[in-house]
Scaffold this motif. Structure first.
Motif, mmCIF file in Angstrom:
data_model
loop_
_atom_site.group_PDB
_atom_site.id
_atom_site.type_symbol
_atom_site.label_atom_id
_atom_site.label_comp_id
_atom_site.label_asym_id
_atom_site.label_seq_id
_atom_site.Cartn_x
_atom_site.Cartn_y
_atom_site.Cartn_z
ATOM 1 N N HIS A 448 91.266 66.105 -92.680
ATOM 2 C CA HIS A 448 89.723 66.327 -92.881
ATOM 3 C C HIS A 448 89.193 65.645 -93.763
ATOM 4 C CE1 HIS A 448 86.010 67.812 -91.948
ATOM 5 N NE2 HIS A 448 85.654 68.272 -93.061
ATOM 6 N N THR A 449 89.920 65.962 -95.234
ATOM 7 C CA THR A 449 89.248 65.333 -96.330
ATOM 8 C C THR A 449 90.605 64.500 -96.847
ATOM 9 O OG1 THR A 449 89.509 67.245 -97.471
ATOM 10 C CG2 THR A 449 87.514 67.060 -96.650
ATOM 11 N N SER A 481 89.225 54.533 -87.012
ATOM 12 C CA SER A 481 87.888 55.541 -86.896
ATOM 13 C C SER A 481 88.283 56.783 -87.455
ATOM 14 C CB SER A 481 87.558 55.591 -85.571
ATOM 15 O OG SER A 481 88.592 56.366 -84.663
ATOM 16 N N THR A 482 89.609 57.378 -87.439
ATOM 17 C CA THR A 482 90.033 58.532 -87.827
ATOM 18 C C THR A 482 89.886 58.644 -89.689
ATOM 19 O OG1 THR A 482 91.117 59.349 -86.072
ATOM 20 C CG2 THR A 482 91.619 60.392 -88.028
ATOM 21 N N TRP A 483 90.586 57.329 -90.003
ATOM 22 C CA TRP A 483 90.864 57.013 -91.537
ATOM 23 C C TRP A 483 89.246 57.015 -92.049
ATOM 24 C CZ3 TRP A 483 94.680 57.355 -94.471
ATOM 25 C CH2 TRP A 483 94.381 56.887 -95.953
ATOM 26 N N LYS A 484 88.554 56.468 -91.177
ATOM 27 C CA LYS A 484 87.048 56.251 -91.897
ATOM 28 C C LYS A 484 86.305 57.384 -91.895
ATOM 29 C CE LYS A 484 86.524 51.342 -90.929
ATOM 30 N NZ LYS A 484 85.641 50.170 -90.018
ATOM 31 N N GLN A 485 86.373 58.331 -90.977
ATOM 32 C CA GLN A 485 85.942 60.012 -90.998
ATOM 33 C C GLN A 485 86.605 60.572 -92.110
ATOM 34 O OE1 GLN A 485 83.309 60.630 -88.880
ATOM 35 N NE2 GLN A 485 83.296 62.386 -90.394
ATOM 36 N N GLN A 487 87.610 59.531 -94.944
ATOM 37 C CA GLN A 487 87.138 58.770 -96.036
ATOM 38 C C GLN A 487 85.536 59.406 -96.206
ATOM 39 O OE1 GLN A 487 87.405 54.580 -95.155
ATOM 40 N NE2 GLN A 487 88.496 54.385 -97.162
ATOM 41 N N LEU A 488 84.765 59.557 -95.228
ATOM 42 C CA LEU A 488 83.495 60.066 -95.211
ATOM 43 C C LEU A 488 83.322 61.522 -95.611
ATOM 44 C CD1 LEU A 488 80.539 59.346 -94.811
ATOM 45 C CD2 LEU A 488 80.840 59.863 -92.362
ATOM 46 N N ASN A 489 84.431 62.362 -94.916
ATOM 47 C CA ASN A 489 84.404 63.828 -95.361
ATOM 48 C C ASN A 489 84.874 63.972 -96.562
ATOM 49 O OD1 ASN A 489 84.102 64.009 -92.359
ATOM 50 N ND2 ASN A 489 85.993 64.657 -91.830
ATOM 51 N N LYS A 492 81.602 63.220 -98.983
ATOM 52 C CA LYS A 492 80.817 64.339 -98.895
ATOM 53 C C LYS A 492 80.881 65.482 -99.584
ATOM 54 C CE LYS A 492 78.914 63.012 -94.411
ATOM 55 N NZ LYS A 492 78.603 63.288 -93.085
#
Length: 519
Positions: A448-449, A481-485, A487-489, A492
């Motif tokens: 997740h993070t 896409s999962t990796w970028k999510q 990263q984004l999580n 944040k």
């Protein structure tokens, strides 16, 4: 307005007074207290250097070894001034610079011998300064780790410092594994040597494992009005007995901690991180900064073997000045058992990770100095594996670039009270691979993070560490896409000091001392 005194061994709000995360805490927490309109005084030892540009506030005469010692209280400038915060250092000839970051002393044959000398003098001088109201009318004294807990001994037993009884004392455990254990007597660094005429209860001060010794970490736990660790999960860890090497828990003090918990005095509060006024490092400067850092160190390195290794490291970095590797894994830490025990005991696991990286054109950058046996191990692996960049020196510019430019931050700590590196990496949107322990458990969520590994046995932990790395690498390569999510999580996430200090006021700073103060 409440008036606080912070007593610690490190303070990164002033120059050249930091080795680890304690310095960050002592820098950031007073700023949050100031924002609430309260007043903070921060005092550390001078280590025979920090007083030199300061302003002498007072000479403080203290009785130690039945001799009058003259100590000196200086006010020193902060890197960033705050009208509600004042910074001080205590100077005395025996409060010397250490061989670890200019602060701590590594005594190979008698652990804590030198440091107990300097911190005993320091704490007694602080007690005298409190008595003389050099910090004004105080309400709360917040002590940090064993280095400061002699103040609680003085409060409890020294008739000259009965004024301390009017204050509320809060004690923070940053690292329970370092306890400040010394003999009661028959040593220059013993309690009886410093206070030969003071009557005290040996049983109340005794180390649970060494009957002829007192334990300064235990004194902090037993005598403070409130005690806290730097994360909720680390609190739960230290309530349990250690089962080394798979689990590092209470390290002999679990019964003291359980009693404090039963009394309602023991809390686990997660440290925060700074998200404001950041000095942003330019992106894509990792390898130029590594090269610069190596050249700087080479110019002052007198050890031929270390100089040769620095040159070897610099040669490995040169190709990446033109072309970035496909994947950068990185770590920053002191080279100790806490941080890299898994590598020391199972170097084959590190080799497996390096092999996985090599297949995808990736590298592992590790910056750190520390225990000689750990340095030797990592230098040996660096000579053997071309994609292992071991930077065996210190460089703030390189550290900042690692947090900015790496793809995966690796933190395989055997135990971790809180950890700040993972917060700094996540702040830049960098996923972390961490051991599921202590504060790492409270800050990194698997897929997740970032990524976590654990196991019921040591072998399971090592296996899962390598598998966790493989999973992270797979997602980076095949599930963008999962990796970028992730990263984004990670980017944040906010572990704010405001939230932490709100908990301090609610759980630690309450009590009659907030109203009474020292008259």
């Amino acid at each position: 307005m409440n008036n606080f005194l912070f007593v610690a061994s490190e303070n990164d709000a002033i120059s050249n007074c930091k080795v680890g995360g304690v310095g960050d805490v002592i820098r950031d927490v007073p700023r949050q207290i100031s924002k609430r309109g309260d007043r903070v005084h921060v005092v550390t030892p001078s280590y025979s250097r920090l007083h030199q540009e300061g302003t002498l506030i007072s000479k403080l005469n203290v009785q130690l070894r039945e001799v009058t010692h003259v100590t000196y209280l200086y006010e020193v400038k902060a890197k960033e001034e705050d009208e509600n915060i004042s910074h001080y250092v205590i100077h005395h000839p025996e409060i010397e610079a250490g061989n670890l970051g200019g602060i701590y002393q590594h005594d190979a044959f008698e652990p804590f011998y030198t440091d107990v000398i300097k911190f005993t003098i320091f704490c007694t001088a602080v007690a005298e300064a409190i008595k003389q109201k050099k910090f004004g009318k105080l309400d709360i004294v917040h002590l940090h780790d064993w280095h400061s807990s002699t103040l609680l001994f003085l409060k409890e037993y020294h008739p000259a410092y009965s004024a301390l009884e009017k204050l509320r004392f809060v004690y923070c455990i940053h690292n329970l594994a370092l306890q400040g254990i010394r003999p009661f007597e028959n040593s220059y660094s013993s309690l009886k040597n410093w206070f030969p005429k003071i009557d005290f209860d040996k049983d109340a001060l005794r180390d649970p494992r060494y009957a002829d010794c007192y334990n300064l970490m235990a004194i902090g736990i037993r005598f403070a009005d409130a005690v806290h660790t730097v994360s909720p999960s680390y609190k739960q860890d230290v309530l349990l007995p250690s089962e080394a090497p798979e689990f590092v828990g209470g390290e002999g003090l679990e019964n003291d901690l359980r009693q404090a918990d039963k009394d309602g005095r023991f809390h686990g509060i997660l440290n925060g991180s700074n998200y404001h006024d950041l000095k942003e490092t330019k992106k894509n400067k990792l390898f130029p900064n590594i090269a610069t850092g190596i050249f700087k160190q080479l110019q002052k390195e007198h050890n031929r073997h270390k100089a040769e290794f620095l040159a070897h490291t610099g040669e490995k970095v040169v190709p990446f000045l033109k072309k970035r590797p496909n994947f950068i894994c990185a770590s920053v830490a002191r080279l100790t058992e806490q941080k890299f025990y898994f590598f020391k005991r199972s170097p084959e696991a590190l080799i497996q990770i390096l092999d996985k990286l090599e297949r995808v054109g990736g590298i592992y950058v590790l910056l750190g100095t520390g225990a000689p046996d750990y340095e030797e191990l990592l230098r040996d692996i660096s000579y053997k594996k071309r994609n292992f960049i071991f930077i065996n020196t210190q460089s703030e510019e390189v550290v900042n670039s690692i947090y900015r430019d790496s793809d995966l931050y690796f933190m395989p700590s055997l135990f971790e009270p809180c950890g700040i590196s993972q917060m700094l990496a996540m702040r830049h949107g960098q996923p972390c691979l961490v051991h599921h322990t202590g504060g790492l458990k409270d800050t990194v969520q698997h897929v997740h993070t970032g990524f976590t590994f654990d196991g019921k046995t040591y072998d399971e932990k090592i296996y899962n560490m390598v598998e966790g790395f493989k999973e992270a690498l797979y997602l980076f390569e095949h599930e963008k896409s999962t990796w970028k999510q992730i990263q984004l999580n990670a980017r944040k996430m906010r572990f704010t000091w405001k939230k932490s200090v709100d908990e301090y006021y609610k759980l630690l700073y309450t009590g009659n001392a907030m109203e009474v103060g020292i008259a």
